[in-house]
Enzyme design. Structure first.
Site, mmCIF file in Angstrom:
data_model
loop_
_atom_site.group_PDB
_atom_site.id
_atom_site.type_symbol
_atom_site.label_atom_id
_atom_site.label_comp_id
_atom_site.label_asym_id
_atom_site.label_seq_id
_atom_site.Cartn_x
_atom_site.Cartn_y
_atom_site.Cartn_z
ATOM 1 N N CYS A 78 75.553 47.862 59.223
ATOM 2 C CA CYS A 78 75.797 49.381 58.342
ATOM 3 C C CYS A 78 74.450 49.836 58.111
ATOM 4 O O CYS A 78 73.567 49.917 58.985
ATOM 5 C CB CYS A 78 76.481 48.747 57.256
ATOM 6 N N HIS A 106 47.836 31.432 80.243
ATOM 7 C CA HIS A 106 47.463 32.041 81.586
ATOM 8 C C HIS A 106 48.718 32.171 82.380
ATOM 9 O O HIS A 106 49.365 31.464 82.688
ATOM 10 C CB HIS A 106 46.797 30.548 82.172
#
Length: 628
Positions: free
Chosen positions: A31, A547
């Protein structure tokens, strides 16, 4: 009230994880300020976990819903939730049924909340036209006014179509069939037929006399139509052979539902809406001041539990029947009183953080949205909330003596909709609104200055909490997942430098996404020239290397887009880099991404979620400091 948040996608992920994952979510809706979830079951610690998330104001569990109050940014969170949860509208509804009242209120919320801003915008446009006509009476005879006027009324005229869209999602039936049926109700041809019936002509369908009910601006008739359609459609689909379902399902549903509505459903449900509206109007006519005091004083308590959508059909019925509504006029007093209480806290507060939060919540209240003010300020300190209720009741009672009413629907009653009380035939209405709102706002500010709000005790409590938290958590650190994907042991990485632990302990991620996020608050210590690796240091000393892929250094930065820089401060959830999955795979390199603690000798490590799919932001490593 929690701190502000920039990454609403991460907040959505955190909420989903805290409530038991996407598999535990049956329905998701929103809402103006709340993310409304229906869960299969609510985890015991979900309320606490979600409440503590940065960006969440509070959590309300009511009407079978797990309501997360976020504020005006809820749309951004909901959009992400939709993409993650990906609920199948045709799936079986496993949500808890709850009481009839809870189910009715939940339905009203699901149906009206998605388009309430459309109605609010149309109501504000009507209010602006009222002001312009007062300043320039000749404007009403121009073509410009005519165009703007029919624009402002269009959402109300075709309200059944809006309801068809949202109700079909809620009741899990075909949206296009629902729209086709409800469009029939607002057809100009039916309005002409109803007018002939009202003029005395007898018109029947299969021998059954038709009523003069019209359905433009109606609420309950289209709502009941779609509800019953959800059962009719399922029955028809089960009964038809697959080869003709696509054509004959909508055909039979329309043939059944439209006549059934104009013969029975429409007149009955329309009378129900009228009866509810007349019930309130009877109270108002009997004792206007009493009705005003109840609504002005207690309305925000209704908002707390998220059940305020339940009055929408009644208010719309009043506008449809009488062209006016007093309920929303008194609602406005309750809204502006809480807004005033938030501003009162701003004036009284000594802490800058409290001032900032209360000022922001008060400004939001100007637009008719009070949840940030209630949960973040007034209800939090209790006294300001009571001050707002008292001032709201007083303002509404005074306004009731001026015969106040709204003459245009206000989707979000507040200061901006006060002009909706202007009516040439009732000149005291706008005067009463102005006086009532002034009493509500100024009264709540003054009351807060008199009674205070307990900021000093709150400061002491916060200091104690911080001290205890610091003592308990000083030696414990948490690493969040920087990249969505499957969590793997570091030993499975096909690179001896990582798998042997030579670089440090950690985990690896087989990614399902292409974005890397900061796993904690800290600083960027290192970025590889080839952009495939980033080194971070957390505020509490953890050194981490992310990495991306194996041997991706050979790509020389191709396919990598770094979003940060060395020595830059980052917050948990900040986007660090993006990579092109297809480009990496095209070059023949693995996407497996080691996440390594390069100073792991300082910690005992507890790996979480190994061999599990984990979204970014989920806890994957717990660390405990050890003496070295």
């Amino acid at each position: 009230m929690s701190n502000s948040v920039r990454d609403y996608e991460k907040l959505a992920v955190d909420i989903i994880n805290a409530v038991g994952g996407k598999e535990n979510i049956v329905k998701a809706a929103r809402c103006a300020t709340r993310l409304r979830l229906v869960l299969k079951e609510t985890p015991k610690d979900a309320h606490k976990k979600v409440s503590e998330l940065t960006g969440v104001i509070t959590v309300v569990e009511n009407n079978g819903q797990f309501q997360v109050v976020i504020g005006t940014h809820v749309g951004k969170v909901f959009d992400k939730v939709q993409t993650i949860v990906d609920l199948d509208d045709s799936s079986k509804d496993e949500s808890p049924k709850g009481t009839i009242l809870n189910r009715v209120i939940a339905t009203m919320s699901a149906v009206f909340a998605p388009f309430i801003y459309i109605l609010a915008a149309a109501g504000i446009l009507q209010g602006c036209l009222i002001l312009i006509n007062m300043a320039y009476p000749s404007f009403q005879s121009t073509g410009t006014y005519e165009v703007l006027s029919f624009m402002s009324w269009a959402p109300f005229t075709f309200l059944p179509i809006f309801i068809a869209i949202t109700a079909s999602r809620h009741f899990k039936c075909n949206m296009f069939i629902a729209v086709a049926c409800c469009a029939s109700l607002v057809s100009p041809t039916w309005s002409e037929i109803a007018a002939r019936i009202a003029g005395g002509e007898n018109i029947s369908f299969l021998g059954i006399a038709l009523a003069e009910t019209t359905y433009t601006s109606s609420v309950l008739p289209p709502l009941f139509l779609v509800w019953i359609l959800s059962y009719v459609e399922k029955f028809v689909e089960k009964s038809l052979p697959d080869v003709v379902k696509s054509l004959f399902t909508p055909l039979l549903c329309m043939i059944i539902m439209v006549p059934l509505t104009i013969v029975a459903i429409g007149p009955v449900s329309d009378n129900l809406a009228t009866a509810i509206a007349n019930g309130y109007n009877s109270l108002y006519n009997f004792a206007p001041a009493l009705a005003a005091a109840v609504i002005g004083g207690l309305w925000q308590i209704v908002v707390i539990f998220g059940v305020h959508w339940g009055v929408t059909p009644m208010c719309l019925a009043n506008y449809d029947m009488y062209g006016m509504d007093t309920f929303q006029a008194f609602q406005t007093m309750a809204v502006v009183a809480q807004m005033g209480a938030a501003f009162g806290v701003f004036l009284k507060a000594k802490k800058m953080e409290t001032k900032n939060v209360s000022l922001s919540a008060g400004i939001t209240g100007i637009f008719g949205i009070t949840e940030p003010a209630i949960y973040g300020v007034t209800l939090k300190y209790k006294k300001p909330f009571i001050c707002g209720c008292v001032a709201g009741a007083l303002g509404a009672v005074v306004a009731s003596f001026f015969n106040v009413a709204y003459y245009a629907y206000a989707g979000l009653p507040g200061l901006l909709t006060v002009v909706n009380a202007i009516n040439p035939e009732n000149p005291t209405s706008i005067m009463g609104m102005a006086i009532g709102c002034a009493i509500a706002v100024i009264g709540s500010i003054i009351l807060v200055q008199i009674v205070g709000f307990g900021e000093e005790s709150e400061e002491v409590k916060e200091d104690i909490i911080k001290e205890v938290a610091t003592t308990l958590l000083d030696n414990n650190k948490e690493i969040k997942n920087p990249l969505s994907g499957k969590v793997l042991p570091l030993s499975k990485v096909e690179d001896a430098v990582f798998s042997s632990g030579a670089m440090g302990n950690g985990i690896a991620i087989d990614p399902t996404d292409n974005k890397v996020y900061a796993p904690f608050d800290g600083t960027v210590e290192f970025i590889a020239e080839t952009k495939h690796a980033i080194g971070l240091k957390s505020d509490d000393g953890v050194e981490l290397l992310i990495h991306v892929g194996m041997d991706t250094v050979k790509m020389n930065g191709k396919g990598f887009d770094v979003k940060t820089k060395v020595n830059e401060r980052v917050k948990e959830g900040d986007l660090l880099l993006e990579f092109d999955r297809n480009e990496i795979q095209k070059e023949g390199y693995s996407l497996i991404t080691p996440v390594v603690i390069t100073n792991s000798n300082n910690y005992e490590q507890d790996e979480l979620c190994i061999d599990e799919e984990a979204l970014f932001g989920k806890s994957i490593i717990n660390l405990k400091s050890v003496e070295v």
